[in-house]
Each structure stands twice: as C-alpha cells, then as structure tokens.
Design a protein around this motif. Structure first.
Motif, PDB file in Angstrom:
ATOM      1  N   THR A   1      14.827  92.221 102.116  1.00 47.76           N
ATOM      2  CA  THR A   1      16.085  92.001 102.818  1.00 47.76           C
ATOM      3  C   THR A   1      16.201  90.526 103.159  1.00 47.76           C
ATOM      4  OG1 THR A   1      15.969  94.207 103.798  1.00 47.76           O
ATOM      5  CG2 THR A   1      17.507  92.649 104.782  1.00 47.76           C
ATOM      6  N   VAL A   2      17.335  89.929 102.826  1.00 49.34           N
ATOM      7  CA  VAL A   2      17.608  88.527 103.141  1.00 49.34           C
ATOM      8  C   VAL A   2      18.782  88.483 104.113  1.00 49.34           C
ATOM      9  CG1 VAL A   2      18.213  86.254 102.236  1.00 49.34           C
ATOM     10  CG2 VAL A   2      16.817  87.825 100.851  1.00 49.34           C
ATOM     11  N   VAL A   3      18.523  88.001 105.321  1.00 50.49           N
ATOM     12  CA  VAL A   3      19.560  87.894 106.348  1.00 50.49           C
ATOM     13  C   VAL A   3      20.175  86.500 106.268  1.00 50.49           C
ATOM     14  CG1 VAL A   3      20.069  87.999 108.814  1.00 50.49           C
ATOM     15  CG2 VAL A   3      18.344  89.525 107.829  1.00 50.49           C
ATOM     16  N   LEU A   4      21.484  86.449 106.057  1.00 48.91           N
ATOM     17  CA  LEU A   4      22.215  85.185 106.000  1.00 48.91           C
ATOM     18  C   LEU A   4      22.793  84.931 107.382  1.00 48.91           C
ATOM     19  CD1 LEU A   4      24.007  85.739 102.570  1.00 48.91           C
ATOM     20  CD2 LEU A   4      21.787  84.666 103.000  1.00 48.91           C
ATOM     21  N   ARG A   5      22.091  84.153 108.186  1.00 44.65           N
ATOM     22  CA  ARG A   5      22.465  83.956 109.584  1.00 44.65           C
ATOM     23  C   ARG A   5      23.567  82.911 109.747  1.00 44.65           C
ATOM     24  NH1 ARG A   5      16.902  84.205 111.997  1.00 44.65           N
ATOM     25  NH2 ARG A   5      16.471  86.426 112.154  1.00 44.65           N
TER      26      ARG A   5
ATOM     27  N   GLY B   1      -0.285  93.463  96.669  1.00 48.63           N
ATOM     28  CA  GLY B   1       0.431  92.787  97.737  1.00 48.63           C
ATOM     29  C   GLY B   1       1.365  93.711  98.493  1.00 48.63           C
ATOM     30  N   PRO B   2       2.202  93.144  99.363  1.00 49.99           N
ATOM     31  CA  PRO B   2       3.155  93.956 100.137  1.00 49.99           C
ATOM     32  C   PRO B   2       4.250  94.514  99.253  1.00 49.99           C
ATOM     33  CG  PRO B   2       3.559  91.636 100.480  1.00 49.99           C
ATOM     34  CD  PRO B   2       2.298  91.724  99.677  1.00 49.99           C
ATOM     35  N   ARG B   3       4.946  95.497  99.765  1.00 48.65           N
ATOM     36  CA  ARG B   3       6.023  96.133  99.018  1.00 48.65           C
ATOM     37  C   ARG B   3       7.386  95.970  99.683  1.00 48.65           C
ATOM     38  NH1 ARG B   3       2.452  95.765  95.951  1.00 48.65           N
ATOM     39  NH2 ARG B   3       1.691  97.331  94.467  1.00 48.65           N
ATOM     40  N   VAL B   4       7.411  95.641 100.971  1.00 44.91           N
ATOM     41  CA  VAL B   4       8.654  95.549 101.725  1.00 44.91           C
ATOM     42  C   VAL B   4       8.628  94.273 102.549  1.00 44.91           C
ATOM     43  CG1 VAL B   4      10.083  96.624 103.513  1.00 44.91           C
ATOM     44  CG2 VAL B   4       8.906  98.053 101.839  1.00 44.91           C
ATOM     45  N   GLY B   5       9.748  93.569 102.634  1.00 41.93           N
ATOM     46  CA  GLY B   5       9.768  92.345 103.412  1.00 41.93           C
ATOM     47  C   GLY B   5      11.167  91.913 103.791  1.00 41.93           C
ATOM     48  N   ALA B   6      11.221  90.868 104.613  1.00 39.47           N
ATOM     49  CA  ALA B   6      12.502  90.311 105.039  1.00 39.47           C
ATOM     50  C   ALA B   6      12.340  88.836 105.313  1.00 39.47           C
ATOM     51  CB  ALA B   6      13.011  91.025 106.291  1.00 39.47           C
ATOM     52  N   LEU B   7      13.410  88.094 105.094  1.00 39.73           N
ATOM     53  CA  LEU B   7      13.441  86.698 105.476  1.00 39.73           C
ATOM     54  C   LEU B   7      14.870  86.346 105.863  1.00 39.73           C
ATOM     55  CD1 LEU B   7      14.766  84.786 102.966  1.00 39.73           C
ATOM     56  CD2 LEU B   7      12.662  85.543 101.882  1.00 39.73           C
ATOM     57  N   ALA B   8      15.022  85.247 106.604  1.00 34.82           N
ATOM     58  CA  ALA B   8      16.339  84.811 107.058  1.00 34.82           C
ATOM     59  C   ALA B   8      16.623  83.416 106.542  1.00 34.82           C
ATOM     60  CB  ALA B   8      16.402  84.846 108.580  1.00 34.82           C
ATOM     61  N   LEU B   9      17.851  83.204 106.110  1.00 32.54           N
ATOM     62  CA  LEU B   9      18.319  81.903 105.658  1.00 32.54           C
ATOM     63  C   LEU B   9      19.508  81.509 106.529  1.00 32.54           C
ATOM     64  CD1 LEU B   9      18.151  82.463 101.791  1.00 32.54           C
ATOM     65  CD2 LEU B   9      16.447  81.339 103.244  1.00 32.54           C
ATOM     66  N   ASP B  10      19.385  80.408 107.251  1.00 30.79           N
ATOM     67  CA  ASP B  10      20.377  80.014 108.241  1.00 30.79           C
ATOM     68  C   ASP B  10      21.415  79.056 107.655  1.00 30.79           C
ATOM     69  OD1 ASP B  10      18.892  81.461 110.080  1.00 30.79           O
ATOM     70  OD2 ASP B  10      17.696  79.718 110.669  1.00 30.79           O
ATOM     71  N   GLY B  11      22.466  78.789 108.448  1.00 31.00           N
ATOM     72  CA  GLY B  11      23.404  77.723 108.124  1.00 31.00           C
ATOM     73  C   GLY B  11      24.800  78.149 107.724  1.00 31.00           C
ATOM     74  N   TRP B  12      25.166  79.433 107.883  1.00 23.22           N
ATOM     75  CA  TRP B  12      26.413  79.945 107.322  1.00 23.22           C
ATOM     76  C   TRP B  12      27.590  79.903 108.294  1.00 23.22           C
ATOM     77  CZ3 TRP B  12      26.034  80.730 102.217  1.00 23.22           C
ATOM     78  CH2 TRP B  12      24.743  80.834 101.690  1.00 23.22           C
TER      79      TRP B  12
END
Length: 410
Positions: free
Chosen positions: A40-44, A259-270
């Motif tokens: 999951t990629v959160v576009l903050r 390795g892992p199978r599930v993850g998330a990261l956030a990308l800021d600036g929107w």
C-alpha cells in the motif's frame, strides 16, 4: 529485533513509511499454490484526481478547468485510457501497465470522511475507521492478524523492517516492526513547515517552537556549503530519486523468497494549493516521480510481479475548480490506483457523477460515488483471502454495508 518507541498520533501520521512482514503465507493462498505480495502506498497531501486522471469525455470538463483541463490534443496531450478517461502525460510507465492489463483506475472514490483536514483525513484513511481518532492501530496491520496462517515464509523467523524512522498509523498494531531509512531524506518544503506551524501554534505551542527552531537551523549555511534550496523545498530530481529509492527498496524486500509479503509506505507532497502545474509544474513533476516509483516497483518485483498487487491511495481529493492562485484546495472525490501483475487490469472503474455544478459535492468537489473501503476490501479478500466478516468487523469496523469490489484480481 522490534522497534521500541512510543510515537504520538501526530508522529504516526507524519511518518514517511513502513514495510513490515507477514511471517506466513496465507493458508488459503498457499493451498492454491499462490504466494501473494501486497503493498500500500499512501499519497499524503490529497492528490488532485481530476488532474491525474482526467474525464476528457465529460462535456463539462473543459469549461470546468479551462486552460488547465487535460485533453487528448495540444502541446501535452493526455494518454488515453478509454473513450472517457485519460491519464496525465507525466505517467507513461503507468500507461504501459494499463495497456498490459497491469493497472486499474478507480475514479470518484473516497473514504467515509467528508471534512477537509489533512490530519483527520489521513487518520481515517490509515486507521480504517469511520471517523478520526477512533483507533491507534491501522487497517493493514489488523488484517494480518485476521489471516489464517499457512507455511512460514522463513523457517528461521520473519524479517520485519520499516521504511522511515517512524511507523505510520496504517501499519501500527501487533505486528512487530524493524526500521530502514533512506540515506537521504526528502527535504520539507517551506509551505509544509508554515502550515504545520499555523496548526500547532493553536494546538501544540511547544511543538510549534520546536518546528520554528528546526526551520531556523536548516536555513543556516553549513561549513561544507550544503544547504536547502532557496525555494525551501526539494528539487524535482531529489523527489524523483527519493520516490524511486523508497519504492524500489520496498519492492526488493517484498520480492525475496524469505522476505515480507505485506507492506506500506507513504509518499508526501501532494498538497497543491497554488501553482499546481498540471502538465509542466509541481504536480506534473510529482506524478513523474510517482511514475518512476511504479517502474522501480515493477522492475524490482520482477520475479514475483505476477503475484503482486499495489494500491495507491490518498486521504481525499481536491476542488473541481482551479483557485485564484492556480492551485486547488481540499476536496472530496479522487482516484485510487492499483497496479500489479496479479490484477485483472486495463480497466477504469467509475460510477461517474458528472461535473455539472449541480452534480458537484457541496457545489465545489468531485462527488464520491465509490467507497475506498470497497476497493481495499476487494483486494484484501481476493488477493490475501481475508474473510469478509473480519473485513467488516475488525479491519474496517462499521462497514458491513460496504461490499468488497469483486473482480480486481485475475
């Protein structure tokens, strides 16, 4: 080793991202001979969905945005997805994925949140609740606890790590976290600092003082001559490099056999209140950076791309009209993007509400006609085999009437 810290809710929402492990292949997926990966990629900051994915076939589109309306002709023609919808020209990699049936666009969607506060909107998006401040855990972490365990990914134990120094709310919960941070963090823009200062002078004066001191320090020229750009924010090259590094690293870890199978990261600036630049400015540069990040994910996930689904989500959309400073303000309806080799892709999914003034939400925003939780439920149910009752009661509490969007996974 588990990261031991007690960040505030503010820290959880400001955290740059995380990637954490599910130590087991979900039992049903394993029985089917599958080994799915989910990112999951959160576009903050609230992505302008109309500028990223334009409704070029809507008869009111051009009059709504004027010279800022994307079209299939002109100096920077949009990339056609179907007869009604086109993609911002800054995203050719996403366009190729769509043509290869590795991408899905869900338009006019939103969380249940209908106000316009970034922090509350991000809280609802990441917690999975119907209102802000209702939980200190995130929906992605909770879904892991509800999955039926199959075989261990790594017989010696799981590998768990985080991208960024602070774990965001979406990943908070019982799953243990390890931390990984890029060598170079993304500089914070002067606009972001000023907005935080304005918020915290009212709610947290001590934090405001700390932010003020930090801003002063970053403005002091260091002995080696390195300093922030005078504009106060990162350059387009810095953004592209950072997005690609963070997303590419996440993909490399997810692609590992143990390795892992599930993850998330956030990308800021929107948060594009002024000088948005749909085809040649700030937003165009951000979308190009995101496009690079998607290419890095696909490249680094190559051995298991066919097992991969990536959801890109944002807290809410932006106003339908351009404002007086050539930007857009906080809105409602926006887009959700899904990419991956596991998808039944090459489709635009939308119950399109129309752009006539009478059809806009509160006379200003794209009306949301698809609940983002339905999209996420569909992915979690069909890709990770999460049970519908768990999704409705624990992962997204109070969402029994929101049915999973079926048919997203091939």
């Amino acid at each position: 080793m588990t990261v031991l810290h007690a960040p505030s809710r503010r820290d959880l929402l400001l955290g740059s991202g995380t990637l954490f492990a599910w130590a087991y292949i979900p039992k049903f997926a394993h029985a089917e001979g599958r080994d799915p990966r989910f990112l999951t990629v959160v576009l903050r900051g609230a992505l302008d969905g109309l500028a990223a994915i334009a409704p070029v076939g809507d008869p009111d589109w051009t009059s709504l945005r004027g010279d800022d309306a994307l079209s299939l002709t002109g100096k920077a023609p949009a990339l056609k997805l179907d007869d009604y919808i086109a993609l911002n020209p800054a995203m050719p990699n996403l366009h190729r994925m769509f043509q290869n049936r590795e991408a899905i666009v869900v338009h006019a969607c939103a969380t249940p949140y209908r106000e316009r506060s970034h922090f509350d909107g991000q809280d609802v998006l990441e917690s999975g609740m119907t209102k802000p401040n209702a939980s200190d855990s995130g929906w992605l972490n909770r879904v892991l606890g509800d999955l039926v365990r199959g075989e261990r990914v790594n017989a010696k134990g799981s590998q768990m790590f985080a991208v960024g120094p602070v774990t965001p709310l979406i990943a908070r919960g019982p799953a243990p976290i390890l931390s990984w941070s890029p060598q170079q963090g993304l500089p914070v823009s002067a606009d972001t600092i000023q907005r935080l200062l304005a918020l915290y002078r009212q709610t947290d004066p001590k934090l405001a003082d700390t932010l003020t001191d930090g801003a002063k320090l970053t403005s002091i020229e260091k002995a080696d001559g390195m300093m922030q750009r005078k504009s106060g924010g990162p350059s387009p090259a810095q953004v592209r490099a950072y997005f690609a590094e963070v997303a590419g690293t996440a993909a490399r870890f997810l692609a590992q056999p143990d390795g892992p199978r599930v993850g998330a990261l956030a990308l800021d600036g929107w948060d594009t209140h002024f000088n948005e630049g749909i085809t040649s400015g700030r937003l165009s540069q951000l979308l190009a950076a995101l496009d690079d990040a998607l290419a890095a994910i696909k490249s680094n996930m190559a051995p298991v791309w066919h097992e991969t689904a990536v959801a890109l989500v944002t807290e809410f959309g932006r106003t339908a009209h351009i404002n007086g400073t050539e930007g857009t303000d906080h809105g409602t309806g926006t887009v959700a993007l899904i990419v991956g080799g596991a998808l039944k892709g090459g489709r635009v999914i939308a119950d399109w509400p129309g752009l006539k003034p009478a059809n806009l939400y509160e006379n200003r925003d794209l009306k949301a006609t698809t609940d983002l939780r339905a999209v996420l439920k569909g992915l979690l149910h069909d890709h990770l085999r999460a049970e519908e009752i768990a999704l409705a009661e624990n992962v997204f509490p109070g969402s029994a009437d929101v049915k999973p969007l079926a048919g997203l996974i091939a």
